[in-house]
Design an enzyme around this catalytic site. Structure first.
Site, PDB file in Angstrom:
ATOM      1  N   GLN A 177       0.787  -1.285   0.011  1.00  0.00           N
ATOM      2  CA  GLN A 177       0.124   0.282   0.129  1.00  0.00           C
ATOM      3  C   GLN A 177       0.761   1.222  -0.026  1.00  0.00           C
ATOM      4  O   GLN A 177       0.142   2.427  -0.460  1.00  0.00           O
ATOM      5  CB  GLN A 177      -1.039   0.061   1.215  1.00  0.00           C
ATOM      6  CG  GLN A 177      -2.233  -0.906   1.120  1.00  0.00           C
ATOM      7  CD  GLN A 177      -3.133  -0.574  -0.220  1.00  0.00           C
ATOM      8  OE1 GLN A 177      -3.006   0.500  -0.757  1.00  0.00           O
ATOM      9  NE2 GLN A 177      -3.942  -1.423  -0.476  1.00  0.00           N
ATOM     10  N   CYS A 323     -11.078  -7.448  -0.007  1.00  0.00           N
ATOM     11  CA  CYS A 323     -11.132  -8.690   0.199  1.00  0.00           C
ATOM     12  C   CYS A 323     -12.291  -9.334   1.060  1.00  0.00           C
ATOM     13  O   CYS A 323     -12.844 -10.571   1.138  1.00  0.00           O
ATOM     14  CB  CYS A 323      -9.682  -9.166   0.585  1.00  0.00           C
ATOM     15  SG  CYS A 323      -8.669  -8.614  -0.286  1.00  0.00           S
TER      16      CYS A 323
END
Ligand code: PLP
Length: 383
Positions: A177, A323
């Site tokens: 990230q 997710c």
């Protein structure tokens, strides 16, 4: 449509697509073959490796291309565990890792390893004192993510690396990230291994990399041909790797400017949300947070309901990570930072990117307070 889910994935930069395109048909050689067409593909891979090495601040021979962040995380954890099994079977990670790390740790627990999941404070920062006390003689690996995908909290990676390495233990970080959002030098951070993914970086999905510092012994994870210096078998995803290289090159030259612009937009959104929606909790660290991420809980409203209404208004956001969306399980990250149970299903994540504008932020600020008000009127939890 307004897209504010850049932590889930990013659109490919047109310059990336342009550079990848010839490798699907005209320049299609297998990099392992010996004729000119194949050498061309090989050279393109090495050029991409050089570009990524520049972004990560490492040597080209420390980069191994993978099928993405998940494979890089699995490789670092499973192969470290396998390679060091005679030294010990104790692994330390944090309780807020991505499932690519957490579920791999759970797999390792099933086959006889012991895993400690470090607690975090209310902002999501790892408890460094607990880490210090927890490293044992049989600890073989510590893995702590550089920045969290849900709340954006950035960990003190340099400090953690110093502690871990002073004990002679390998340190891996999931840097998926941070890449392309803020400068991240693997050398300055002092990490032994780091995972990267291309689709968070305005490049294609299904390609990423694992950085392995020179001197670190990591057995291969995929076995087969001799690709990637015999460390990662499988015919290379040439077009994808070329895309990763181009995306890295663009990030090197444009990241600083983009980061400042995106931070200003995120701050404008955060201020507007705070001013126009009562009874919210903003999650993540106030300063040590990704410049693009805003995650908050809205009292008495379901995150999924807000998302559906935002979607009707043409706005793409998330209730946490891509997710876990679609699952009824509350976010393990929000649980770890101590969000009260009643608020656990009421989170929203906006993650901005380089195509967002002030107009986008203003449209979200027009739509969201009305959505919240409407949903609260129907909520038995709201008085
Ligand atoms: N690690 C983190 C922190 C992520 O945010 C993601 C993707 O959401 C991954 C790993 C997995 O990367 P990939 O989608 O490339 O497998």
């Amino acid at each position: 449509m307004i897209y504010m889910d850049y932590n889930a994935t990013t659109p490919c930069d047109k310059r990336v697509v342009e550079e990848m395109t010839p490798f699907f048909s005209g320049r299609f050689g297998n990099p392992s073959s010996i004729y000119t067409l194949a050498r061309d593909a090989y050279k393109a891979i090495e050029q991409a490796r050089g570009r990524l090495a520049k972004l990560l601040d490492c040597n080209t021979n420390e980069i191994f291309f993978t099928s993405g962040g998940t494979e890089a995380d699995n490789w670092a954890l499973v192969s470290s565990a396998f390679g060091l099994r005679n030294k010990g079977k104790h692994i330390i990670t944090s309780s807020i890792e991505h499932h690519a790390v957490l579920h791999t740790c759970q797999f390792l627990e099933k086959v006889g390893y012991e895993v400690l999941y470090l607690p975090v404070d209310k902002y999501g920062v790892v408890d460094v004192d607990v880490l210090k006390q927890s490293i044992r003689n049989d600890t073989i690996l510590v893995s702590v993510m550089a920045a969290n995908n849900e709340i954006g909290t950035i960990q003190p990676i340099r400090e953690i690396a110093d502690i871990v390495k002073s004990k002679g233990v390998y340190f891996h970080t999931d840097a998926v990230q941070v890449t392309g959002k803020t400068p991240f030098s693997v050398k300055e951070m002092g990490v032994d291994m780091a995972s990267f993914s291309c689709h968070k970086l305005y490049g294609p999905k299904g390609v990423g990399a694992l950085y392995v510092r020179k001197g670190v012994t990591l057995p291969p994870f995929l076995h087969g041909g001799g690709q990637e210096r015999r460390k990662r078998a499988g015919t290379e995803n040439v077009a994808g790797i070329v895309g990763l290289g181009k995306a890295a090159e663009i990030a090197v030259s444009e990241m600083a400017e983009e980061e400042a612009k995106i931070r200003a937009l995120r701050d404008r959104l955060e201020q507007g949300v705070r001013e126009n929606i009562p009874e919210i909790i903003v999650n993540g660290h106030p300063e040590q947070r990704l410049s693009n991420t805003l995650n908050f809980c809205v009292k008495a409203v379901e995150g999924e309901a807000m998302l559906l209404h935002l979607d009707l208004d043409g706005i793409c956001a998330s209730s946490g990570s891509a997710c876990t969306s679609g699952s009824l399980e509350p976010s393990h990250v929000l649980i770890a930072i101590g969000i009260p149970e009643i608020m656990l299903h009421s989170s929203l994540r906006f993650s901005l990117g380089k195509h967002n504008t002030e107009g986008d932020v203003d449209r979200v600020l027009e739509a969201l307070p009305n959505i919240v008000e409407k949903l609260r009127r129907m909520s038995p939890l709201w008085q």
